[in-house]
Design a protein around this motif. Structure first.
Motif: not given
Length: 604
Positions: A336, A355, A358
């Motif tokens: 990430f 993101y 997420e």
């Protein structure tokens, strides 16, 4: 099958306990290949009234709980029962203590192994530390990065005469190295009477981790000279060093060696090779390595995602991440970091925030300061400096100096002096004497022609004893690395270099190039600014490479500072005029220049 076997061996009579213990141990040794089977055998022993404190069976159960990498609380419960219920608590032998220390050393709680070692020493009795005890406790200290424990154990091993044993010495080298005590690691290594492959790998990895690439190369040469054959771990350390140095030619030689000796199939070395090519700006070659992998782990996918992101191919990095998810692999926090980095460098601010959410909602990964830093950086690059400041104030983690420095940089570039000064005030509390912060603030004032404020900042730098780190550029030619600084005339080819620079500047003007004199933060005439820009270190390095390499040969430049807007425009045009692919790695990313354009799409 196992249940039927256990049922047949089920004895009700307490007098048959020795026979049951014997059968349980036999089952452990022959059938305990999985956690489920191990627990079945353990349950069988309890059902047949075998005391949980039985030393003979207990040591085998603990061994297999550790060997199968089960959570250490299972083994610890058994260990505590054996220690506390036994009529003679000090009779636990050294094998049991060593197994527990080893288990903790390989777990997420290595400190517990150190604590257990201390308890073992205090109790004394039948458990007297041996070779394995010191090996495992040093491993625990290394994983916990506890150099003080390493020193204490070192003293004990010297006193008891174990320091000369290769396994103990390897452990000492490792713990000193990972704790940043390279001098101590080298001293232990140099004094070893016997060295094996692990000894060499430990010291090579240690000096590499502590930013000593030249020493890594020296050690590898010494290792080969002594007839020790490098393995996959050696390749990982060597390739990591090549990546940090940007030594592409050396990395390619290591790649050739790996193919020659069959190490190209080693997954760890393969991932390091991929990372090396990516960090040397050869992302296509990194992609080829990735596609040739027979098995791709999360590390493989993550390495290429991060590589694409830092090389300016952010959209491709996001697409690769989606493919990884489609393959059913679970991303890590490092994955990430690559994804968010890609978003921040491509202007995908909203996608980056999605993101970030997420991470926790879909994968249960708590964002770290690095992830929040990518968001702040992305907002700042997009010119949303006020939003970046608000984001920092609402973060669940305390902002680090890097976060505030990112805000300072964005404020300086986009002209927010009040926010720049607020960021600078926070930086002073955390890291007061970093030269880059003074420079950013000075440049902001200079861009607004606040020359009196520029002078104040420079006087403060002088008063605080802070020196500006000079910008430099590195290039590799025929296995040598050459360094250039602004206005550099120290090279033996300086006359040819400056003639080439003059030719370059004339050709650039014919292409419509106009110097970005706003990048010269000094109160001087425009003509002087033009001259100052033409002598930037990366331009000198490129001129040197144009002289010394064949036409169309790619050029790679490693720069310690952020590439300025003027050099960015100039290098785009140079790549077109001279038909060269030019890769510039600055302090945060790569720029791939080709045919008059850059991979960053002018967003950096």
């Amino acid at each position: 099958m196992l249940k039927h076997f256990l049922h047949r061996r089920h004895f009700q009579s307490p007098t048959s306990n020795p026979s049951i213990i014997k059968h349980c141990i036999a089952l452990l040794q022959s059938r305990a290949k999985s956690p489920q089977t191990l627990k079945q055998i353990h349950a069988f022993s309890i059902k047949n009234h075998i005391s949980i404190s039985n030393l003979h069976l207990g040591k085998h159960l603990i061994f297999f709980y550790v060997a199968l990498s089960l959570p250490m609380n299972y083994a610890r419960n058994l260990f505590d029962e054996m220690r506390d219920r036994s009529n003679t608590p000090n009779t636990l032998n050294v094998f049991v203590w060593n197994t527990m220390i080893k288990g903790y050393a390989e777990s997420e709680a290595p400190r517990e192994g150190v604590v257990l070692y201390g308890e073992m020493v205090r109790r004394g009795g039948a458990a007297e530390a041996d070779l394995y005890t010191y090996t495992y406790v040093l491993k625990a200290a290394a994983k916990g990065m506890d150099g003080r424990v390493g020193e204490c154990v070192h003293c004990v091993t010297v006193r008891d005469g174990f320091d000369g044993l290769v396994f103990v010495a390897n452990g000492l080298v490792n713990v000193y190295a990972v704790c940043g005590r390279v001098v101590s690691a080298r001293k232990v290594f140099d004094e070893m009477g016997e060295r094996n492959l692990v000894s060499w790998n430990s010291v090579i990895n240690g000096v590499g981790l502590n930013g000593r690439p030249d020493e890594v190369l020296e050690l590898v040469r010494g290792m080969v000279g002594e007839g020790v054959v490098p393995d996959g771990f050696t390749m990982v350390s060597l390739l990591t060093t090549c990546a940090e140095m940007g030594a592409l030619a050396l990395g390619r030689r290591v790649h050739g060696y790996m193919v020659k000796v069959g190490l190209d199939g080693n997954l760890h070395a393969g991932n390091a090779l991929l990372d090396c090519y990516a960090k040397c700006g050869r992302i296509r070659e990194a992609g080829l390595i990735f596609r040739e992998f027979r098995v791709r782990t999360v590390v493989s996918w993550t390495s290429l995602i991060v590589g694409l992101a830092v090389n300016g191919f952010g959209f491709e990095a996001i697409e690769l991440f989606k493919k990884m998810e489609a393959e059913g692999l679970v991303p890590t926090d490092i994955t990430f970091v690559g994804v968010l980095y890609a978003c921040s460098h491509c202007g995908m601010v909203d996608e980056g925030l999605d993101y970030l959410n997420e991470m926790e909602e879909k994968y249960g990964i708590l964002p770290k300061i690095e992830h929040y830093g990518c968001i702040v950086d992305g907002l700042g690059r997009a010119g949303k400096v006020r939003e970046a400041y608000k984001f920092i104030l609402t973060m669940p983690l305390r902002p680090s100096v890097i976060i505030w420095r990112s805000l300072l940089g964005a404020s300086s570039i986009h002209g927010y002096p009040a926010l720049a000064e607020a960021a600078r005030a926070e930086i002073v509390k955390l890291e007061p004497k970093h030269c880059g912060d003074y420079v950013l603030l000075s440049n902001l004032y200079a861009s607004e022609k606040r020359w009196s404020d520029v002078q104040k900042v420079r006087k403060r730098m002088f008063k605080d004893g802070v020196n500006k780190i000079p910008g430099y550029s590195l290039v590799e030619l025929r296995n040598r690395v050459y360094e250039f600084i602004i206005g550099d005339k120290s090279h033996s080819q300086d006359r040819l270099i400056y003639e080439k620079l003059s030719e370059i500047m004339n050709l650039l003007r014919l292409e419509g190039y106009v110097p970005h004199t706003s990048n010269v933060f000094a109160d001087i005439e425009e003509e002087e600014k033009d001259t100052a820009l033409s002598y930037h270190s990366e331009k000198i390095a490129i001129a040197f490479m144009l002289i010394n390499t064949a036409p169309r040969t790619p050029i790679t430049v490693i720069k310690n500072l952020r590439v300025c807007a003027d050099c960015h425009v100039a290098i785009k045009l140079i790549s077109k005029i001279y038909d060269r692919e030019i890769v510039v790695r600055d302090r945060s990313r790569f720029h791939h220049f080709k045919d008059g354009s850059c991979s960053c799409r002018d967003y950096w």
